[in-house]
Design a protein around this motif. Structure first.
Motif, PDB file in Angstrom:
ATOM      1  N   ALA A 102      21.538  20.259 -13.635  1.00 23.76           N
ATOM      2  CA  ALA A 102      21.991  21.452 -12.898  1.00 23.76           C
ATOM      3  C   ALA A 102      22.152  22.641 -13.846  1.00 23.76           C
ATOM      4  O   ALA A 102      21.723  23.768 -13.532  1.00 23.76           O
ATOM      5  CB  ALA A 102      23.305  21.159 -12.187  1.00 23.76           C
ATOM      6  N   TYR A 103      22.740  22.408 -15.015  1.00 26.19           N
ATOM      7  CA  TYR A 103      22.934  23.502 -15.978  1.00 26.19           C
ATOM      8  C   TYR A 103      21.595  23.977 -16.553  1.00 26.19           C
ATOM      9  O   TYR A 103      21.365  25.182 -16.704  1.00 26.19           O
ATOM     10  CB  TYR A 103      23.900  23.072 -17.103  1.00 26.19           C
ATOM     11  N   LEU A 120      16.649  29.532 -14.936  1.00 26.15           N
ATOM     12  CA  LEU A 120      16.306  30.544 -13.920  1.00 26.15           C
ATOM     13  C   LEU A 120      16.964  31.893 -14.232  1.00 26.15           C
ATOM     14  O   LEU A 120      16.347  32.951 -14.087  1.00 26.15           O
ATOM     15  CB  LEU A 120      16.741  30.064 -12.533  1.00 26.15           C
ATOM     16  N   LEU A 121      18.218  31.850 -14.714  1.00 24.44           N
ATOM     17  CA  LEU A 121      18.912  33.108 -15.053  1.00 24.44           C
ATOM     18  C   LEU A 121      18.208  33.802 -16.225  1.00 24.44           C
ATOM     19  O   LEU A 121      17.988  35.019 -16.208  1.00 24.44           O
ATOM     20  CB  LEU A 121      20.380  32.846 -15.398  1.00 24.44           C
ATOM     21  N   VAL A 178      18.515  23.826 -15.219  1.00 30.17           N
ATOM     22  CA  VAL A 178      17.727  24.579 -14.229  1.00 30.17           C
ATOM     23  C   VAL A 178      18.340  25.968 -14.006  1.00 30.17           C
ATOM     24  O   VAL A 178      17.637  26.987 -13.998  1.00 30.17           O
ATOM     25  CB  VAL A 178      17.644  23.804 -12.890  1.00 30.17           C
ATOM     26  N   SER A 179      19.651  26.015 -13.843  1.00 31.03           N
ATOM     27  CA  SER A 179      20.310  27.293 -13.536  1.00 31.03           C
ATOM     28  C   SER A 179      20.189  28.279 -14.693  1.00 31.03           C
ATOM     29  O   SER A 179      19.829  29.454 -14.489  1.00 31.03           O
ATOM     30  CB  SER A 179      21.788  27.070 -13.233  1.00 31.03           C
TER      31      SER A 179
END
Lengths: 242, 53
Positions: free
Chosen positions: B15-16, B22-23, B18-19
């Motif tokens: 989760a970290y 993307l950021l 990917v996020s």
């Protein structure tokens, strides 16, 4: 001094040039502090284990996904009613950021859902309305690119934004309308005395502030780019005519 | 300073990753596009300035 002064591209460029380093610096500090605090220094939840740490990404990005569309709605209405170009360009600039926030909310939700719900995806009201919101972001961006005349593009995307607002509102309140979904109630609500334990709440608050400031930074950068791109197009057209 | 994520380590790290990926992608794309358009505008203004004397 009136807010409409910032509808003047020159004034907007001057003010945003001054504000950008400050907003970007604050965004970086809030995001790094919030995420490091949440990831390294908060305990596991008794039910969710360490997956509770996904809250620091999922909740702020989901909030931003909805609120960025609301911001686009307001700026689109300003364009449709008052015909201020900077406001239409700000809506255009915000859309890719909103799309990324929606994607982060969907992906982190799916990653969290697999071990907690036993499924990556469920056609639950909130999840489905978020997926539709994501498709609206893509459609909005595609419509801007598909139309050559910038004023016509701003008009049509403004109307699309009004229609998409139904899904933005639905994404926010779907958990209240329908009770049959898998998605739990809103993590943060003004109606409750305490939403989550303070140990999770303070770093989450910092992450939310970081996401908001990051959004403002990106919108300022991207709106400045759109203003320059429009001036470039105008100069190229003038050169061709000469 | 690696925190113990227990049996959900893969979930949380994914989760970290990917996020944050993307950021970073949207930040880099915005800066790159901004710099490219700024350079093109400056070149156009210089060219037209020279032509107009």
């Amino acid at each position: 001094m009136s807010i409409w002064e910032y509808a003047n591209p020159k004034k907007f460029m001057q003010t945003s040039s001054w504000a950008l380093p400050w907003v970007a610096g604050l965004a970086l500090i809030a995001l790094v502090t919030g995420l490091v605090w949440g990831f390294f220094f908060t305990p596991e939840d008794y039910k969710q284990g360490s997956t509770v740490k996904i809250i620091y990404l999922h909740v702020p990005s989901a909030m931003m996904a909805i609120n960025i569309w609301v911001m686009m709605l307001v700026t689109s209405l300003v364009w449709l009613i008052r015909r201020h170009h900077v406001s239409a360009l700000a809506a255009k600039a915000a859309a890719p950021v909103g799309m990324v926030m929606t994607l982060i909310a969907l992906v982190t939700g799916a990653i969290w859902g697999q071990p907690m719900w036993g499924t990556w995806w469920e056609w639950d009201p909130r999840l489905t309305s978020f997926l539709i919101l994501f498709l609206f972001y893509l459609g909005y961006m595609a419509l801007w690119e598909a139309i050559d005349n910038p004023d016509t593009a701003a008009d049509l995307t403004g109307v699309l934004c009004l229609v998409g607002s139904v899904f933005a509102v639905l994404s926010r309140y779907a958990v209240n309308f329908w009770n049959q979904g898998l998605h739990q109630g809103a993590t943060l609500s003004m109606d409750k005395e305490e939403n989550i334990s303070d140990v999770y709440w303070y770093p989450l608050l910092l992450c939310i502030a970081g996401f908001i400031l990051l959004f403002v930074t990106l919108v300022l950068i991207r709106t400045r780019t759109e203003i320059r791109a429009r001036r470039l197009k105008a100069l190229e057209a003038r050169e061709r005519m000469a | 300073m690696m925190t113990d994520l227990g049996k959900y380590a893969d979930t949380v790290l994914a989760a970290y990753a990917v996020s944050i990926g993307l950021l970073l992608a949207i930040v880099i794309w915005s800066l790159w596009k901004g710099a490219r358009v700024k350079r093109a505008l400056e070149a156009q203004e210089t060219r037209m300035g020279r032509r107009n004397g």
